[in-house]
Design an enzyme around this catalytic site. Structure first.
Site, PDB file in Angstrom:
ATOM      1  N   ASP A 105     -21.258 -33.121 -12.371  1.00 12.40           N
ATOM      2  CA  ASP A 105     -21.337 -31.714 -11.998  1.00 12.40           C
ATOM      3  C   ASP A 105     -22.409 -31.571 -10.922  1.00 12.40           C
ATOM      4  OD1 ASP A 105     -20.895 -28.898 -12.214  1.00 12.40           O
ATOM      5  OD2 ASP A 105     -20.434 -29.190 -14.328  1.00 12.40           O
ATOM      6  N   ASP A 213     -20.231 -26.801  -8.571  1.00 14.77           N
ATOM      7  CA  ASP A 213     -20.432 -25.499  -9.187  1.00 14.77           C
ATOM      8  C   ASP A 213     -20.549 -24.399  -8.129  1.00 14.77           C
ATOM      9  OD1 ASP A 213     -21.124 -24.064 -11.776  1.00 14.77           O
ATOM     10  OD2 ASP A 213     -22.926 -23.620 -10.624  1.00 14.77           O
ATOM     11  N   GLU A 272     -15.551 -25.529  -7.617  1.00 17.29           N
ATOM     12  CA  GLU A 272     -15.391 -24.295  -8.379  1.00 17.29           C
ATOM     13  C   GLU A 272     -15.596 -23.136  -7.414  1.00 17.29           C
ATOM     14  OE1 GLU A 272     -17.273 -22.063 -12.288  1.00 17.29           O
ATOM     15  OE2 GLU A 272     -18.582 -22.881 -10.742  1.00 17.29           O
ATOM     16  N   HIS A 345     -15.947 -24.733 -20.063  1.00 17.24           N
ATOM     17  CA  HIS A 345     -17.166 -24.306 -20.746  1.00 17.24           C
ATOM     18  C   HIS A 345     -17.499 -22.835 -20.514  1.00 17.24           C
ATOM     19  CE1 HIS A 345     -18.338 -25.151 -16.655  1.00 17.24           C
ATOM     20  NE2 HIS A 345     -19.493 -24.549 -16.839  1.00 17.24           N
ATOM     21  N   ASP A 346     -16.798 -22.185 -19.575  1.00 14.42           N
ATOM     22  CA  ASP A 346     -17.047 -20.776 -19.268  1.00 14.42           C
ATOM     23  C   ASP A 346     -15.951 -19.851 -19.792  1.00 14.42           C
ATOM     24  OD1 ASP A 346     -19.469 -21.127 -17.948  1.00 14.42           O
ATOM     25  OD2 ASP A 346     -18.518 -21.466 -16.007  1.00 14.42           O
TER      26      ASP A 346
END
Length: 569
Positions: A105, A213, A272, A345-346
């Site tokens: 990440d 991210d 993302e 995870h979100d």
């Protein structure tokens, strides 16, 4: 990365399936209640047996953990809560030995306020690193610290203003997320150079790419103008001024040149990108432009939002999803590539959000898996999705650990005066903590996640929903995912076939075909808890996969999914 057009030379990731590991909640090897690298190492055989090709590791860098590792204080150190760099190297070698790649990440829109870069930047207005972050004087006519003195009216993604005052200098710094996550100023070439150097360091260590991210936030309109304040809101929407900003393509192309160009390894990049449009995605993922391999777009996971956004849950209209996915499948058919996901995870748990997590948990979990994995793109599995893990029956705000959820509750119930029970009801449905409770491995204490006290309570349904129980069941969700993954590995139609949506206006039937090189697969899904009569011509064909043992060619059972090999239409 693969820079040839998909149709000329299919990239390796067209047949790959990615598994996201959220380390804090995956497996704890030392009994401190926090998942760690040792825990992941101990579960590599489980992941290899599932059949996935890539592990995406959420942040394990050194961090004060204000936002569970997405606030990084040192990009080249492993946080002691997760282990050591030596253990990371062991994990990387173990994944490679089992034929899996590992993607890190990358969080470079912002750092932690504890990062040495920010400590230096905040030490003085004259600091050489001052311009590495966004600093502004108070709004004209205001005194620093008084209400409304923030340089712009932007709101943070985690509630409150997007600006925090530095009392020592009297200036404010920008943070699109928490105050502990100051935004880097990518206008500064030294910032970009430092980021690229760090990325190269990890690739030289052997990692196989990056999930980036909020990477489309890194280019901001330097004027930082005020945003429109939505009805009933406190803060302005700055998104038009930082989502896919004026130099985003320049930065991503520069990143490719400085980090990925000339490397011979099979690498993967996924960005993302909240708010990214289809037209932008075609640019970001066009191989000829050398930016990214694929992006995470958010259109489909916002379809159940009401006018008030995420915390105004309205439920999913299947026709909206059909429209969205059809647009993206068609739009990236000749240029670019799709990322396929419904969980991460979100996001709250898939089977609770879009399915039936009680009576038809197995059926609805496998239906959504079928629909997702049979589209054209690279599928992503979030830990526990392959077991049908569900949302959590949180009872009070004290049950939550997620900064976004807690901050929203406080702002909504105090500043906005909303009913606490109604606010809690929405958080219970949509909170990120639904995805972050510990992985459910066994029916033993704390679901086999830890021998200590878990950092976040385990979902109380773990005695019946866990890896041991599911994998030994006649109707195993894990086993169904294995078959879907193998199908992608074995079938060129699944990897590369043309997508055609059928029965577009049907309220509960999701049906489409995939066609490639003289072969057609028809996918049928009953997205409801009621039986569904099929148009006769749709039931014809050889059954390749399904989530019911016996199928009526003319009917679909509740939440039934069926894959047929049919003649070309």
């Amino acid at each position: 990365m693969n820079t040839a057009p998909i149709q000329d030379q299919p990239a390796w990731w067209t047949h790959a399936v990615v598994y996201q590991v959220y380390p804090r909640s995956f497996a704890d090897s030392d009994g401190d209640g926090v998942g760690d690298l040792g825990g992941i190492i101990g579960k590599l055989d489980y992941l290899a047996e599932l059949g996935v090709d890539v592990l995406w590791l959420s942040p394990v860098y050194q961090s004060p953990q204000h936002d569970n590792g997405y606030d990084i204080s040192d990009y080249r150190r492993i946080d002691p809560a997760f282990g050591t760099l030596e253990q990371f190297s062991e994990l990387l070698a173990g994944a490679h030995h089992r034929g899996m790649k590992l993607v890190m990440d990358l969080v470079v829109n912002h750092t932690s306020n504890d990062h040495e870069w920010f400590r230096e930047a905040s030490s003085s207005i004259d600091s050489p690193k001052r311009d590495w972050y966004w600093w502004r004087d108070p709004r004209e006519g205001f005194t620093a610290g008084e209400p409304g003195a923030e340089p712009t009216n932007w709101g943070s993604a985690f509630s409150g203003p997007a600006w925090t005052l530095d009392p020592a200098s009297g200036q404010y710094y920008l943070h699109l997320f928490a105050p502990q996550q100051p935004d880097l100023n990518w206008e500064n070439a030294e910032v970009r150079s430092a980021v690229y150097e760090m990325m190269n360091w990890w690739l030289d260590l052997g990692v196989d790419g990056f999930r980036m991210d909020v990477i489309n936030y890194i280019s901001k309109d330097p004027a930082l103008p005020d945003g429109v304040v939505p009805a009933g809101g406190l803060w302005g929407d700055g998104a038009p001024h930082f989502i896919s900003g004026p130099r985003i393509h320049d930065y991503l192309q520069e990143m490719h040149r400085e980090v990925f160009s000339g490397r011979t390894a099979d690498l993967m990049t996924v960005g993302e990108m909240p708010g990214a449009t289809l037209e932008e995605a075609r640019l970001f993922t066009d191989p000829a432009r050398q930016e990214l391999d694929m992006i995470f777009q958010f259109e489909h996971v916002g379809l159940d939002y009401g006018p008030g956004g995420k915390w105004d849950y309205r439920g999913l209209d299947l026709q909206d999803l059909k429209t969205s996915w059809n647009r993206w499948q068609k739009g990236l058919a000749d240029t670019g590539w799709n990322s396929l996901y419904l969980n991460n995870h979100d996001q709250p748990r898939l089977v609770s959000r879009f399915g039936d997590d009680t009576r038809y948990r197995y059926e609805s979990a496998t239906l959504w898996a079928t629909l997702l994995h049979l589209h054209r793109g690279t599928p992503y599995i979030y830990q526990g999705e392959e077991l049908g893990m569900t949302n959590v029956p949180f009872t009070t705000i004290g049950d939550f650990r997620d900064l976004e959820s807690i901050n929203y509750y406080n702002e909504a119930t105090t500043a906005l005066g909303r009913d606490p029970e109604q606010v809690l009801g929405m958080i219970r449905i949509m909170s990120r903590d639904n995805a972050r409770t510990p992985m459910q491995w066994t029916a033993g204490p704390h679901a086999g996640f830890t021998t200590g006290e878990p950092w976040l309570a385990v979902n109380p349904n773990y005695p019946t929903i866990n890896a041991d129980t599911d994998r030994s069941a006649d109707r195993s969700i894990y086993g169904y995912y294995q078959r879907l993954i193998k199908l992608r590995h074995d079938s060129a139609v699944v990897r590369l076939g043309t997508f055609t949506l059928i029965e577009e206006s049907h309220r509960t039937l999701y049906a489409f075909t995939r066609t490639h090189d003289g072969e057609t697969l028809t996918v049928l899904g009953n997205v409801s808890g009621e039986e569904l009569a099929l148009p006769p011509e749709l039931g014809e064909g050889e059954v390749v996969l399904g989530n019911y043992p016996a199928q009526d060619p003319l009917r679909l059972q509740p939440w039934e999914a069926r894959l047929l090999r049919t003649a070309i239409r």
